[in-house]
Scaffold this motif. Sequence first.
Motif, short mmCIF file in Angstrom:
data_model
loop_
_atom_site.label_atom_id
_atom_site.label_comp_id
_atom_site.label_asym_id
_atom_site.label_seq_id
_atom_site.Cartn_x
_atom_site.Cartn_y
_atom_site.Cartn_z
N ASP A 1 0.93 -1.60 0.20
CA ASP A 1 -0.16 0.01 0.21
C ASP A 1 1.07 1.90 -0.26
OD1 ASP A 1 -2.19 -1.29 -0.02
OD2 ASP A 1 -2.91 -0.85 1.75
N ARG A 2 2.41 1.12 1.07
CA ARG A 2 2.98 2.50 0.70
C ARG A 2 3.27 2.36 -0.54
NH1 ARG A 2 4.69 0.46 6.03
NH2 ARG A 2 6.73 -0.50 4.97
N GLU A 3 3.49 2.05 -0.97
CA GLU A 3 4.28 2.04 -2.53
C GLU A 3 3.31 2.40 -3.27
OE1 GLU A 3 7.54 1.42 -3.42
OE2 GLU A 3 8.41 0.11 -2.19
N ILE A 4 2.09 2.20 -3.40
CA ILE A 4 1.06 2.31 -4.58
C ILE A 4 0.58 3.72 -4.28
CG2 ILE A 4 -1.52 2.61 -5.43
CD1 ILE A 4 -0.55 -1.09 -4.80
N GLU A 5 0.73 3.93 -2.50
CA GLU A 5 0.57 5.69 -2.69
C GLU A 5 1.76 6.34 -2.73
OE1 GLU A 5 0.05 5.07 1.79
OE2 GLU A 5 -1.84 4.06 1.03
N SER A 6 2.10 5.78 -2.96
CA SER A 6 3.59 7.00 -3.42
C SER A 6 3.76 7.08 -4.78
CB SER A 6 5.60 6.12 -3.50
OG SER A 6 5.91 5.55 -4.14
N LEU A 7 3.18 5.65 -6.25
CA LEU A 7 3.22 5.97 -7.04
C LEU A 7 2.34 7.36 -7.82
CD1 LEU A 7 3.13 2.27 -8.16
CD2 LEU A 7 5.14 4.10 -8.54
N MET A 8 0.40 6.79 -6.52
CA MET A 8 -0.50 7.43 -6.58
C MET A 8 -0.07 9.06 -7.01
SD MET A 8 -3.56 5.86 -7.60
CE MET A 8 -4.55 4.75 -6.94
N GLY B 1 -4.17 -25.01 -5.86
CA GLY B 1 -4.61 -23.65 -6.47
C GLY B 1 -4.18 -22.30 -5.91
N GLY B 2 -4.32 -21.31 -6.71
CA GLY B 2 -3.21 -20.27 -6.62
C GLY B 2 -3.71 -19.32 -5.27
N ARG B 3 -2.80 -18.31 -4.97
CA ARG B 3 -2.69 -17.57 -3.73
C ARG B 3 -2.27 -16.26 -4.49
NH1 ARG B 3 -4.33 -22.01 -3.00
NH2 ARG B 3 -3.64 -23.26 -1.32
N LEU B 4 -3.18 -15.48 -4.05
CA LEU B 4 -3.21 -13.39 -3.79
C LEU B 4 -1.99 -13.31 -3.54
CD1 LEU B 4 -5.94 -11.82 -2.10
CD2 LEU B 4 -5.90 -13.28 -4.28
N VAL B 5 -1.07 -12.79 -4.20
CA VAL B 5 0.69 -12.33 -4.46
C VAL B 5 0.61 -11.84 -2.60
CG1 VAL B 5 0.53 -10.37 -4.58
CG2 VAL B 5 2.27 -11.31 -5.41
N ASP B 6 2.11 -12.42 -2.01
CA ASP B 6 2.60 -12.44 -0.92
C ASP B 6 2.64 -10.09 -0.52
OD1 ASP B 6 3.86 -13.59 1.76
OD2 ASP B 6 5.16 -12.18 0.71
N ASP B 7 2.78 -10.11 0.59
CA ASP B 7 2.62 -8.55 -0.05
C ASP B 7 4.17 -8.35 0.43
OD1 ASP B 7 1.37 -5.90 1.44
OD2 ASP B 7 3.18 -6.08 2.57
N ASP B 8 4.80 -8.68 0.78
CA ASP B 8 6.29 -8.51 0.61
C ASP B 8 6.92 -8.59 -1.10
OD1 ASP B 8 7.14 -8.11 3.33
OD2 ASP B 8 7.56 -9.63 3.51
N VAL B 9 6.20 -9.18 -1.64
CA VAL B 9 7.44 -9.63 -3.12
C VAL B 9 6.55 -8.43 -3.75
CG1 VAL B 9 6.75 -11.53 -4.72
CG2 VAL B 9 7.11 -12.78 -2.66
N PHE B 10 5.18 -8.44 -3.73
CA PHE B 10 4.34 -7.18 -4.01
C PHE B 10 4.85 -5.98 -4.17
CE2 PHE B 10 -0.30 -5.25 -4.23
CZ PHE B 10 -0.11 -4.85 -5.61
N ALA B 11 5.66 -5.53 -2.65
CA ALA B 11 5.95 -4.40 -2.53
C ALA B 11 7.65 -4.38 -3.55
CB ALA B 11 6.11 -4.08 -0.77
#
Length: 441
Positions: free
Chosen positions: A7-14, A94-104
């Motif tokens: 979320d912090r990474e995306i907020e900085s992009l926004m 079955g697929g899993r939502l991306v891990d937060d650390d990997v995503f960031a």
Amino acid sequence: MTTLAADREIESLMALHPKGFDLSLDRISRLLERLGNPQDHLPPVIHIAGTNGKGSCAAFSRALLEAAGHLVHVHTSPHLVNWHERYRLAADGGGRLVDDDVFAETIARVAKANEGQTITVFEILTAVTFLLFSEHPAEAAIIEVGLGGRFDATNVIDRPAVSVIMPVSLDHEAYLGDRVELIAAEKAGIIKRGCPVVIGAQESDTALQVLIETAERLDCPTFVYGQDFLAFEENGRMVYQDEDGLMDLPPPRLPGRHQFANAAAAIAAVKAAGFEISHRAAEKAMATVAWPGRMQKLPQGRLTDLAPKGADIWLDGGHNPGAGIVVAEALAEQEEKNPRPLVLIAGMINTKDQAGYFRAFKGLVRHVYTVPVSLSEAGVPNDELAIRATEAGLSAEPVSSVASALMLLRDSWDGQPPRILIGGSLYLAGAVLAENGTAPI
């Protein structure tokens, strides 16, 4: 799931980049080149466009492939509660939502590669999709178009295993045109020369003609709903038919007659992409498919506890007249099986045809409560939305929130417990799931 890092990474992009869409492939192509063109290093891609039904087709395609034992990545948009919902990475079982650390970490890498150049946040997050999907092993990738097709940021895939065009109707006219044939031409932009094309059930013959002509011009093996494959109900079951024969399957777990056609498009797409789907795998897929926020029976939670006791509560993020029609049809089916008075709690944004959405429910809904859409700056004021509902022939009144509407119903309801639809916006659907404490996983 901890979401703070991403979320912090995306907020900085926004803060750095413009919101919304700027339809072009130049910026995303330049960025992907700096990243080593990860879009060229993906497993076979099922690329899905359309006005309605894209997400359902993606959900069915994932269910089919995973039931057959394949490892599958899935990219969908928008998300409902957490950004992570857009990225489901393949995993055993079955697929899993991306891990937060990997995503960031991936967002940070993509942002660094962009070097501050002008770009939209959606384009950066699409590049994140390609980087994640290229760096984690899988046997297939399902990628949903964000907006349109021709100039959508996902449309940098040169050789999809199959391009799928789901039902096309009027939506996003400011970007895509105000006639269905213009919108169909934009959606058809994901069709690539010589690559298989699956065309889902189309409401408009004009749209269908545009799609078929595009596929023929590009010499694509083409599979059209109603001509090369179809699905129909028989004795409470779903029968899928194509040139290989019939499959007698359980009805899809996703409610509504329109899901038969969506499921059929997914079966055709997975087969066109080169995967074998056994009868047993198809049966399992129909029974296990899930797609949150689209005719979803709302699970017990903080919001549902406020409703009249015994109420049957549904959530749907459909937001245009075409979606209104299929949702109304699904609710009419529910009414036939188990009659209950129907109440609509609706919130919408100002880029949608509000009256057109409401007209689909005329004669079906007893009363409408209109609510603000708090997660979008484009939300229509609830008093104005009530006027649109009234103009469409419905009884309507504005209230301050979904919770207020449920409590009003609880305190005033007398008689058979109602059926309640909360709908009109994916933003509203996301807010409801978050407030109910039942975010997608």
